[in-house]
Design an enzyme around this catalytic site. Sequence first.
Site, PDB file in Angstrom:
ATOM      1  N   ASP A 251       0.702  -1.392   0.213  1.00 39.32           N
ATOM      2  CA  ASP A 251      -0.023   0.158  -0.070  1.00 39.32           C
ATOM      3  C   ASP A 251       0.930   1.371   0.209  1.00 39.32           C
ATOM      4  O   ASP A 251       2.099   1.527   0.115  1.00 39.32           O
ATOM      5  CB  ASP A 251      -1.053  -0.027   1.274  1.00 39.32           C
ATOM      6  CG  ASP A 251      -2.564   0.457   0.957  1.00 39.32           C
ATOM      7  OD1 ASP A 251      -2.627   1.350   0.042  1.00 39.32           O
ATOM      8  OD2 ASP A 251      -3.357   0.013   1.591  1.00 39.32           O
ATOM      9  N   TRP A 295      -2.897   3.459  -5.889  1.00 40.46           N
ATOM     10  CA  TRP A 295      -4.291   3.844  -6.395  1.00 40.46           C
ATOM     11  C   TRP A 295      -4.240   4.890  -7.810  1.00 40.46           C
ATOM     12  O   TRP A 295      -5.092   5.499  -7.877  1.00 40.46           O
ATOM     13  CB  TRP A 295      -4.839   4.951  -5.283  1.00 40.46           C
ATOM     14  CG  TRP A 295      -4.502   4.109  -4.059  1.00 40.46           C
ATOM     15  CD1 TRP A 295      -5.027   3.031  -3.571  1.00 40.46           C
ATOM     16  CD2 TRP A 295      -3.986   4.853  -2.676  1.00 40.46           C
ATOM     17  NE1 TRP A 295      -4.820   3.170  -2.101  1.00 40.46           N
ATOM     18  CE2 TRP A 295      -3.996   4.140  -1.852  1.00 40.46           C
ATOM     19  CE3 TRP A 295      -3.105   6.021  -2.965  1.00 40.46           C
ATOM     20  CZ2 TRP A 295      -3.345   4.400  -0.526  1.00 40.46           C
ATOM     21  CZ3 TRP A 295      -2.511   6.487  -1.544  1.00 40.46           C
ATOM     22  CH2 TRP A 295      -2.709   5.617  -0.487  1.00 40.46           C
ATOM     23  N   GLY A 296      -2.963   4.301  -8.573  1.00 40.51           N
ATOM     24  CA  GLY A 296      -3.016   5.223  -9.780  1.00 40.51           C
ATOM     25  C   GLY A 296      -2.426   6.737  -9.595  1.00 40.51           C
ATOM     26  O   GLY A 296      -2.459   7.350 -10.424  1.00 40.51           O
ATOM     27  N   ASP A 316     -10.150   3.495  -3.862  1.00 42.91           N
ATOM     28  CA  ASP A 316     -11.097   2.602  -3.227  1.00 42.91           C
ATOM     29  C   ASP A 316     -12.239   2.170  -3.812  1.00 42.91           C
ATOM     30  O   ASP A 316     -13.055   3.178  -4.080  1.00 42.91           O
ATOM     31  CB  ASP A 316     -11.048   2.642  -1.570  1.00 42.91           C
ATOM     32  CG  ASP A 316      -9.704   2.183  -0.771  1.00 42.91           C
ATOM     33  OD1 ASP A 316      -8.852   1.883  -1.694  1.00 42.91           O
ATOM     34  OD2 ASP A 316      -9.729   1.920   0.136  1.00 42.91           O
TER      35      ASP A 316
HETATM   36  C1  GAL Z   1      -6.333   1.216   1.155  1.00 47.68           C
HETATM   37  C2  GAL Z   1      -6.530   0.152   0.138  1.00 47.68           C
HETATM   38  C3  GAL Z   1      -7.523  -0.829   0.445  1.00 47.68           C
HETATM   39  C4  GAL Z   1      -7.178  -1.628   1.942  1.00 47.68           C
HETATM   40  C5  GAL Z   1      -6.956  -0.414   2.828  1.00 47.68           C
HETATM   41  C6  GAL Z   1      -6.376  -1.203   3.891  1.00 47.68           C
HETATM   42  O1  GAL Z   1      -5.179   1.880   0.580  1.00 47.68           O
HETATM   43  O2  GAL Z   1      -6.612   0.688  -1.295  1.00 47.68           O
HETATM   44  O3  GAL Z   1      -7.721  -1.731  -0.663  1.00 47.68           O
HETATM   45  O4  GAL Z   1      -6.051  -2.194   1.499  1.00 47.68           O
HETATM   46  O5  GAL Z   1      -5.982   0.496   2.248  1.00 47.68           O
HETATM   47  O6  GAL Z   1      -6.059  -0.123   5.127  1.00 47.68           O
END
Ligand code: GAL
Length: 532
Positions: A251, A295-296, A316
């Site tokens: 992430d 996230w692109g 998301d």
């Molecule tokens: C976001 C991610 C989600 C999930 C979440 C967990 O950044 O896009 O898919 O992993 O974090 O905190």
Amino acid sequence: MDLVRHGSDDGGRVNSPSRETLLRENQDPEEDGYAYTHSNPMLKSVFTMMFARNTEEAQRSIDGQPSYDRLQTSPSRCPGGRDFRIVLVLTPFSILMSGLALVFAGFLAYCMFGRKENAVTVQENGVGRLPFMGYNTWNAYHCDIDESIILETARLMKALGLSDAGYDHVNIDDCYSEKKRSASGDIVANKQTFPSGMKSLTDKIHKLGLKAGIYSDSGWFTCQLYPGSYLNEERDIKTFQDWGFDLLKYDNCAVPFDEVIKEGIVGKYTRMSNAIAKLSKESGKPPILFSLCEWGREEPWLWARRLGQSWRTTGDIEPNWNALASILNENSFYSWASDFYGYNDMDILEVGNGDLTFEESKSHFTAWALMKSPLLIGTELSKATQQTLNILKNHEIIAINQDPVVGKAITPFRWGINPDWTHNRTHPAQYWSGESQNGTIFMLLNVLDEPADLFFSLTESPWIRAGRQYAVRDLWSHTDNGTAVRNLTVHNVPPHGVVALLLRDDGDEPSGTQPPCARPEWCMDKDGTPGW
Ligand code: GAL
């Protein structure tokens, strides 16, 4: 849904001549099949003759074999054909110079071939050739996860036939660890929620014939403020490998300040990619599959395939149509980027969640699969309805996602209600096509809130041959629906509904099909008569 194919009903592109109705298979428009009509006026003799001549010529060139006996091998010779001899005089100086020359040549060879081989190893390292499939805990559970939920999910994947359908990963997302590393600096599994430890859990997952995935973050912390892997990349990937994980989702939260990091997102993700490659080399084990999640933000479709096997392209997902439409819209502009060993990740599936209708869920699944996103189930399996399972297990749709011959995704060939290339979060592109090992795939989306007829000329897609007809397979009703010539119309597609078709070449179109060119404005007769 009625699917009707017309020969000339193309919104004005083709003249409207007399029609002959071709009703071949499944022609009752009241049923979930197609009724076909196609145009068939008299063909002008000049075109008939021209066609026949061209066919003969084409046939001749197909029949003609390349003539290999004209190729000869000629022995390499010195200019002038004279022999020559190398005379080596051994002196300390000549030995030293030869040694230096050898070292230099070795260095050159390393620069030219050694480095290149490394680059290829990162990109095509044996894992992630096809989009990965499986389960991810985030959409269904967020932080409320524990080892029994993971194990139960793994067992249900088997019991419900999902693993047989291809879903072979069980991936743990954020919130599995203690908030603090151990005294020696390692990530520690949460003692309350994962009391048996991660190794015991992945052993059980592997015993079920499944693979296991884990999560971390390229910054100081994960998005839920658990330890991130920045500056601990090698240590953490070793921990994950020792724990038995096969995949890492990585992430993008808690990015270190500029004066600390001195690099961009590419550099931050390169650190973990390098750590994965190094560990694989040192341990002799296959590299852990690397799923980037930024996230692109910095156009990962341009660079992430050098580092890993998939990259999130968008923010998301949520279980509502607006969120899906927005992701679809954005991905329409870079769906070209997916191919073997590197795929746009459109996020975990929401099939079975929120207020998605049956039609919306089908559209969601179809688009994600045909656009070659990794397919990760994100609904609570113990509560999944038969309808949810049926969507997730559509083997004909999954077969396109997992096509071993074609890695490229479908792309829009026409935006539909919007002019081409329009960016519209609520009304994304409607007409998509792509190649598959068995023929051309079409996806038609009704982005409107009411039923709509969707129409296209076959050759709007670059993968269709002019002058040929195509057998139509419906990938949701699982029926063969006759043969399309020139055009195809699908009537009464429900709001936010989808049509997924496989078109297989079925030979020459019927002779006499009018006009002589499906795109008259592009064509010209041999004698210079314009086609328009
Ligand atoms: C976001 C991610 C989600 C999930 C979440 C967990 O950044 O896009 O898919 O992993 O974090 O905190």
